[in-house]
Design a protein around this motif. Structure first.
Motif, PDB file in Angstrom:
ATOM      1  N   MET A   1     -51.050 -30.860  36.052  1.00  0.00           N
ATOM      2  CA  MET A   1     -51.604 -30.076  37.139  1.00  0.00           C
ATOM      3  C   MET A   1     -50.442 -29.706  38.057  1.00  0.00           C
ATOM      4  N   VAL A   2     -50.240 -28.414  38.272  1.00  0.00           N
ATOM      5  CA  VAL A   2     -49.104 -27.890  39.045  1.00  0.00           C
ATOM      6  C   VAL A   2     -49.639 -27.350  40.353  1.00  0.00           C
ATOM      7  N   ILE A   3     -48.996 -27.800  41.438  1.00  0.00           N
ATOM      8  CA  ILE A   3     -49.383 -27.346  42.775  1.00  0.00           C
ATOM      9  C   ILE A   3     -48.147 -26.717  43.418  1.00  0.00           C
ATOM     10  N   THR A   4     -48.216 -25.436  43.806  1.00  0.00           N
ATOM     11  CA  THR A   4     -47.107 -24.711  44.450  1.00  0.00           C
ATOM     12  C   THR A   4     -47.391 -24.652  45.931  1.00  0.00           C
ATOM     13  N   LEU A   5     -46.482 -25.168  46.751  1.00  0.00           N
ATOM     14  CA  LEU A   5     -46.682 -25.221  48.197  1.00  0.00           C
ATOM     15  C   LEU A   5     -45.329 -24.991  48.873  1.00  0.00           C
ATOM     16  N   ASP A   6     -45.240 -23.849  49.588  1.00  0.00           N
ATOM     17  CA  ASP A   6     -44.051 -23.516  50.373  1.00  0.00           C
ATOM     18  C   ASP A   6     -42.816 -23.425  49.484  1.00  0.00           C
ATOM     19  N   GLY A   7     -42.944 -22.760  48.313  1.00  0.00           N
ATOM     20  CA  GLY A   7     -41.836 -22.552  47.401  1.00  0.00           C
ATOM     21  C   GLY A   7     -41.529 -23.744  46.527  1.00  0.00           C
ATOM     22  N   TYR A   8     -42.283 -24.800  46.692  1.00  0.00           N
ATOM     23  CA  TYR A   8     -42.049 -25.978  45.849  1.00  0.00           C
ATOM     24  C   TYR A   8     -43.234 -26.149  44.886  1.00  0.00           C
ATOM     25  N   GLN A   9     -42.881 -26.631  43.727  1.00  0.00           N
ATOM     26  CA  GLN A   9     -43.897 -26.915  42.716  1.00  0.00           C
ATOM     27  C   GLN A   9     -44.014 -28.428  42.510  1.00  0.00           C
ATOM     28  N   TYR A  10     -45.262 -28.847  42.553  1.00  0.00           N
ATOM     29  CA  TYR A  10     -45.537 -30.266  42.344  1.00  0.00           C
ATOM     30  C   TYR A  10     -46.333 -30.392  41.042  1.00  0.00           C
ATOM     31  N   ARG A  11     -45.773 -31.123  40.080  1.00  0.00           N
ATOM     32  CA  ARG A  11     -46.410 -31.272  38.773  1.00  0.00           C
ATOM     33  C   ARG A  11     -46.793 -32.743  38.580  1.00  0.00           C
ATOM     34  N   VAL A  12     -48.064 -32.951  38.323  1.00  0.00           N
ATOM     35  CA  VAL A  12     -48.579 -34.299  38.032  1.00  0.00           C
ATOM     36  C   VAL A  12     -49.539 -34.196  36.843  1.00  0.00           C
ATOM     37  N   THR A  13     -49.731 -35.319  36.202  1.00  0.00           N
ATOM     38  CA  THR A  13     -50.668 -35.341  35.088  1.00  0.00           C
ATOM     39  C   THR A  13     -52.118 -35.365  35.619  1.00  0.00           C
ATOM     40  N   LEU A  14     -53.005 -35.048  34.741  1.00  0.00           N
ATOM     41  CA  LEU A  14     -54.418 -35.030  35.138  1.00  0.00           C
ATOM     42  C   LEU A  14     -54.922 -36.427  35.513  1.00  0.00           C
ATOM     43  N   MET A  15     -54.446 -37.445  34.834  1.00  0.00           N
ATOM     44  CA  MET A  15     -54.881 -38.815  35.141  1.00  0.00           C
ATOM     45  C   MET A  15     -54.470 -39.215  36.540  1.00  0.00           C
ATOM     46  N   VAL A  16     -53.229 -38.901  36.914  1.00  0.00           N
ATOM     47  CA  VAL A  16     -52.748 -39.242  38.261  1.00  0.00           C
ATOM     48  C   VAL A  16     -53.527 -38.473  39.311  1.00  0.00           C
ATOM     49  N   ALA A  17     -53.786 -37.192  39.006  1.00  0.00           N
ATOM     50  CA  ALA A  17     -54.529 -36.377  39.966  1.00  0.00           C
ATOM     51  C   ALA A  17     -55.934 -36.935  40.175  1.00  0.00           C
ATOM     52  N   ALA A  18     -56.589 -37.358  39.099  1.00  0.00           N
ATOM     53  CA  ALA A  18     -57.938 -37.907  39.229  1.00  0.00           C
ATOM     54  C   ALA A  18     -57.929 -39.202  40.022  1.00  0.00           C
ATOM     55  N   VAL A  19     -56.950 -40.081  39.741  1.00  0.00           N
ATOM     56  CA  VAL A  19     -56.870 -41.338  40.492  1.00  0.00           C
ATOM     57  C   VAL A  19     -56.616 -41.061  41.967  1.00  0.00           C
TER      58      VAL A  19
END
Length: 541
Positions: free
Chosen positions: A28-46
């Protein structure tokens, strides 16, 4: 249990969801203020679950702090209420046990901890404590104060009713019972008191409404309700028979329908039908009642169903009743009365004697005396039969609370209870019936000097039930100038065992032994110049 199941279901669904995400890798990729944050779906759910849990915990803490004053006050209030109810419970137990001091103490303690408008039992405990202390005026005032509250109104009426009963004020007691029955028809004490009041005034319709209300609320059983309703309808028919014949006839027929074997209802219904010239239906009602419960009122009305019948026709109707209920004293007495009116003295005597053999009672002997007087006119025989009637058991009658009545009544004249009269033999008086009364007073004369060759024969005492002890009195020796002209032949008498033993124990006659007994009226006594009679046997009693 349901909450545990729901919790387990939620945990199972969460586990199933996490297992599904673990089997399907992804980012799961989250772009915020020119930065991209990539985490797995398991981490995002937790992370999402953790955030939701943190928010819920934070909300619970804020709510607890906000409601802490109310929670603390509620804790102390509940604790105070529990203490008040404990005091109230102890006070009620003390009032029931008769401990006035403890009841009053716990009442004051409960009144401090619980408000009376919240718990009506405090008012009841206060009134009970006043009654135990003997303050009846104060108790009545407390009961009257309960009438203002709809929740305690019935309780106050009950207390005032009991106080009126204690003072013997029946009018006030019935007034309070009437108010209570208007509010709650299911109250047994109020219904019974109001029922007695209405029956005493002759308000049969009002009493029937109370019985119907008790039946509707299942306060009394169906059979009991039908019985009471039949009694009230019979009383209504008797009261309206002369003034409102139509209503009386309807009430009598309904009473007979509810209780076909109830004799007063059957008699009332048959009278109404006979007055309306429906002799056949009225006779069937009486026959059904006679088959279940032979009663002289039923027999008398059945025999005299038609006023214009000849005596032989009435005798035939009496025989018809006897065929319905054979080998019964009432059947024989009914035929005997009809035969006496018809002049058939042989049949009348036969049936009266048959009734006496089955049940020797006063009415049968009196009827036999009437038959003997009408047939032979033998005064001695009639007196003998009348004497047997006096000693015979009494005839059945309508009895309620020890009061005997010739006719049936719906209520007791003593207590006012409904359906108190029953057909039975009245209570007999205590005492022993003496069957045989001696015609002469037995006298044991002085024994002659021992010159007679034949000894005096002494008869064995006759077996009697608890004989009164004979009074033995020693008399002085007769004067020397008195000499009997001839030996006196002594009669055979029954003497007591003590007298026989005393006679055998003494070798010489000490004196004259005389048995003193009450003389019969106008008894001239024993004539000393009378010639000697043949030996006879007498009974002391």
């Amino acid at each position: 249990m349901i909450r545990i199941l729901i919790f387990l279901l939620v945990v199972f669904l969460l586990g199933l969801g996490f297992a599904w995400l673990a089997d399907r890798p992804g980012d799961m990729v989250i772009t915020l203020d020119g930065y991209q944050y990539r985490v797995t779906l398991m981490v995002a759910a937790v992370g999402v679950v953790a955030v939701v849990a943190a928010v819920m915990i934070l909300w619970w803490l804020i709510k607890s702090i906000w409601n802490s004053p109310y929670t603390i006050s509620r804790y102390f209030r509940v604790r105070q209420r529990d203490r008040g109810y404990q005091a109230l419970s102890t006070g009620m137990i003390a009032a029931g046990a008769g401990d006035a001091a403890l009841a009053r103490k716990k009442n004051k303690e409960a009144a401090k901890l619980i408000r009376s408008d919240q718990e009506p039992l405090i008012l009841l405990l206060d009134a009970q404590a006043s009654l135990l202390e003997g303050d009846h005026d104060g108790a009545r005032q407390k009961f009257e104060a309960m009438l203002d509250d709809p929740e305690t109104r019935l309780l106050g009426l009950r207390g005032l009713y009991l106080e009126a009963e204690r003072l013997g004020d029946s009018a006030a007691a019935r007034h309070y019972a009437g108010r209570a029955i208007d509010l709650a028809p299911q109250l047994g004490w109020a219904a019974d008191s109001t029922l007695e009041e209405k029956t005493a005034r002759g308000d049969w319709d009002g009493a029937i409404k109370i019985i119907d209300a008790q039946k509707a609320t299942r306060q009394i059983e169906r059979d009991q309700a039908n019985r009471k309703r039949a009694v009230l309808l019979t009383a209504k028919a008797q009261a309206l028979f002369e003034t409102g014949f139509a209503a009386a006839k309807t009430a009598a027929l309904e009473a007979n329908r509810l209780q076909p074997h109830f004799v007063p209802a059957a008699v009332a219904a048959a009278k109404a039908l006979f007055r309306g010239d429906d002799t056949r239906k009225g006779a069937k009602i009486l026959e059904a009642a006679w088959r279940a419960n032979p009663h002289p009122d039923v027999a008398d009305l059945y025999v005299h169903a038609r006023h214009g019948d000849a005596v032989n026709d009435r005798l035939a109707r009496a025989k018809r009743l006897q065929s319905i209920k054979q080998n019964h004293p009432e059947s024989s007495l009914a035929v005997a009365r009809a035969a006496l009116d018809a002049g058939d003295f042989a049949l009348a005597r036969k049936e009266a004697e048959s009734a006496i053999r089955m049940q020797p009672r006063e009415g049968a002997w009196l009827l036999l005396a009437d038959i003997e007087e009408a047939d032979t006119g033998d005064v001695g025989k009639v007196r003998q039969l009348l004497g047997k009637a006096v000693r015979a058991p009494r005839d059945p009658a309508w009895v309620a609370d020890g009061i005997e009545s010739e006719t049936w009544a719906p209520i007791s004249p003593v207590t006012g209870h409904l359906d108190a009269f029953e057909w039975r033999i009245p209570v007999e008086r205590l005492g022993r019936v003496i069957e045989d009364v001696p015609d002469e007073t037995p006298v044991l004369a002085a024994p002659a000097p021992a010159v007679a060759e034949e000894p005096v024969e002494v008869a064995a005492p006759e077996p009697v039930a608890e004989p009164a002890p004979a009074v033995v009195q020693a008399l002085p020796e007769p004067a020397n100038d008195y000499k009997p002209a001839s030996p006196v032949v002594e009669p055979k008498v029954a003497v007591t065992a003590e007298l026989i033993e005393a006679d055998h124990a003494s070798e010489e006659p000490v004196g004259q032994a005389v048995v003193i007994a009450p003389p019969l009226p106008d008894d001239p006594g024993v004539d000393p110049d009378a010639p000697a009679k043949a030996p006879r046997r007498f009974g002391l009693f």
